[in-house]
Design a protein around this motif. Structure first.
Motif, PDB file in Angstrom:
ATOM      1  N   ASP A  99       0.864  -1.176   0.000  1.00 38.90           N
ATOM      2  CA  ASP A  99       0.000   0.000   0.000  1.00 38.90           C
ATOM      3  C   ASP A  99       0.904   1.231   0.000  1.00 38.90           C
ATOM      4  O   ASP A  99       1.470   1.582   1.040  1.00 38.90           O
ATOM      5  CB  ASP A  99      -0.900  -0.038   1.243  1.00 38.90           C
ATOM      6  N   LYS A 100       1.065   1.874  -1.174  1.00 34.94           N
ATOM      7  CA  LYS A 100       1.978   3.014  -1.304  1.00 34.94           C
ATOM      8  C   LYS A 100       1.553   4.191  -0.439  1.00 34.94           C
ATOM      9  O   LYS A 100       2.394   4.884   0.127  1.00 34.94           O
ATOM     10  CB  LYS A 100       2.055   3.482  -2.759  1.00 34.94           C
ATOM     11  N   GLU A 101       0.259   4.426  -0.353  1.00 34.25           N
ATOM     12  CA  GLU A 101      -0.247   5.583   0.392  1.00 34.25           C
ATOM     13  C   GLU A 101       0.134   5.524   1.873  1.00 34.25           C
ATOM     14  O   GLU A 101       0.598   6.491   2.452  1.00 34.25           O
ATOM     15  CB  GLU A 101      -1.762   5.673   0.239  1.00 34.25           C
ATOM     16  N   ASN A 102      -0.047   4.376   2.493  1.00 34.34           N
ATOM     17  CA  ASN A 102       0.247   4.208   3.917  1.00 34.34           C
ATOM     18  C   ASN A 102       1.614   3.592   4.175  1.00 34.34           C
ATOM     19  O   ASN A 102       2.004   3.391   5.327  1.00 34.34           O
ATOM     20  CB  ASN A 102      -0.832   3.354   4.583  1.00 34.34           C
ATOM     21  N   LYS A 103       2.321   3.224   3.095  1.00 38.64           N
ATOM     22  CA  LYS A 103       3.626   2.581   3.189  1.00 38.64           C
ATOM     23  C   LYS A 103       3.582   1.347   4.090  1.00 38.64           C
ATOM     24  O   LYS A 103       4.358   1.194   5.025  1.00 38.64           O
ATOM     25  CB  LYS A 103       4.685   3.564   3.688  1.00 38.64           C
ATOM     26  N   MET A 104       2.618   0.478   3.802  1.00 39.67           N
ATOM     27  CA  MET A 104       2.419  -0.742   4.589  1.00 39.67           C
ATOM     28  C   MET A 104       2.340  -1.946   3.649  1.00 39.67           C
ATOM     29  O   MET A 104       1.906  -1.827   2.515  1.00 39.67           O
ATOM     30  CB  MET A 104       1.113  -0.670   5.380  1.00 39.67           C
ATOM     31  N   ILE A 105       2.747  -3.097   4.156  1.00 35.27           N
ATOM     32  CA  ILE A 105       2.583  -4.356   3.444  1.00 35.27           C
ATOM     33  C   ILE A 105       1.413  -5.080   4.087  1.00 35.27           C
ATOM     34  O   ILE A 105       1.334  -5.205   5.316  1.00 35.27           O
ATOM     35  CB  ILE A 105       3.864  -5.215   3.523  1.00 35.27           C
TER      36      ILE A 105
ATOM     37  N   LYS B  40      -0.653  -6.653   8.701  1.00 36.39           N
ATOM     38  CA  LYS B  40      -0.082  -5.500   8.005  1.00 36.39           C
ATOM     39  C   LYS B  40       1.066  -4.954   8.837  1.00 36.39           C
ATOM     40  O   LYS B  40       1.030  -4.975  10.067  1.00 36.39           O
ATOM     41  CB  LYS B  40      -1.135  -4.433   7.724  1.00 36.39           C
ATOM     42  N   PHE B  41       2.093  -4.529   8.137  1.00 41.03           N
ATOM     43  CA  PHE B  41       3.256  -3.980   8.834  1.00 41.03           C
ATOM     44  C   PHE B  41       3.998  -3.037   7.904  1.00 41.03           C
ATOM     45  O   PHE B  41       3.844  -3.066   6.689  1.00 41.03           O
ATOM     46  CB  PHE B  41       4.179  -5.085   9.362  1.00 41.03           C
ATOM     47  N   GLY B  42       4.814  -2.207   8.507  1.00 39.07           N
ATOM     48  CA  GLY B  42       5.601  -1.233   7.758  1.00 39.07           C
ATOM     49  C   GLY B  42       7.046  -1.244   8.209  1.00 39.07           C
ATOM     50  O   GLY B  42       7.460  -2.058   9.051  1.00 39.07           O
ATOM     51  N   VAL B  43       7.798  -0.312   7.689  1.00 37.18           N
ATOM     52  CA  VAL B  43       9.222  -0.214   8.001  1.00 37.18           C
ATOM     53  C   VAL B  43       9.420   0.013   9.504  1.00 37.18           C
ATOM     54  O   VAL B  43      10.335  -0.547  10.109  1.00 37.18           O
ATOM     55  CB  VAL B  43       9.877   0.919   7.180  1.00 37.18           C
TER      56      VAL B  43
END
Length: 187
Positions: A72-78, A97-100
């Protein structure tokens, strides 16, 4: 002689488990060796957990992960769905869901999104010269062009944090950035 220990390499069903191995940096393995001081430095560094984490990840798991994941580019999440057994033994899909930031937290890196991820090439190459690099500065950055102590540090970083499956002597740009940041105690 360069002395260090890495996780035993073995063949998995789909993959060489030696890819992304952890380094045994404990004082027992490195005591009275050429790399004792560098090993101590790495044990106390910000990336010590990432270097010494003993989790083995199989290629089949990585493939399955990316086959079901979406970014998800908008929220920068996988986002992905994982199948799990519930209390009754039935298969249930669980959304994850998780991010950097989550990766930074789990690996205990102690940095944030605002910290630089790319160091100017001139600064990195200058740092490498101060570390005793003897190769061509505009050529391939090879571990063999360093003293044994720095060679060991690079070996640990390349083996633990690199996505390589071969050419472990070469140091890519992002590994060069990690090592420069580490030596300069930057995030």
């Amino acid at each position: 002689m360069l002395t260090f220990s890495l996780h035993k390499r073995g063949k998995g069903k789909d993959w060489d488990k030696g890819h992304n191995v952890y380094c045994l940096l404990d004082a027992t393995n490195t005591k009275k060796t050429l790399v004792e001081e560098i090993a101590k430095f790495l044990r106390e560094s910000r990336i010590s957990k990432a270097l010494m984490d003993k989790t083995i990840v199989y290629e089949s798991h990585v493939r399955r992960f990316w086959n079901s994941a979406r970014y998800d580019k908008e929220n920068k999440m996988i986002h992905l769905a994982v199948r799990k057994k519930d209390e009754k033994g039935l298969d249930v899909d669980l959304e994850i869901k998780f991010g950097v930031g989550d990766l930074r937290r789990v690996l205990e890196l102690g940095d944030s999104d605002n910290d630089p991820t790319i160091i100017p090439e001139r600064l990195a190459k200058g740092m490498w010269c101060r570390m005793g690099f003897t190769g061509l500065i505009n050529g391939k950055m090879l571990k063999t062009s360093f003293s044994n102590a720095y060679k060991f540090m690079m070996h640990c970083v390349v083996q633990s944090l690199s996505h390589r499956k071969g050419a472990y002597d070469e140091t890519s740009d992002y590994i060069m950035n990690i090592i420069t940041s580490l030596v300069q105690n930057r995030r």
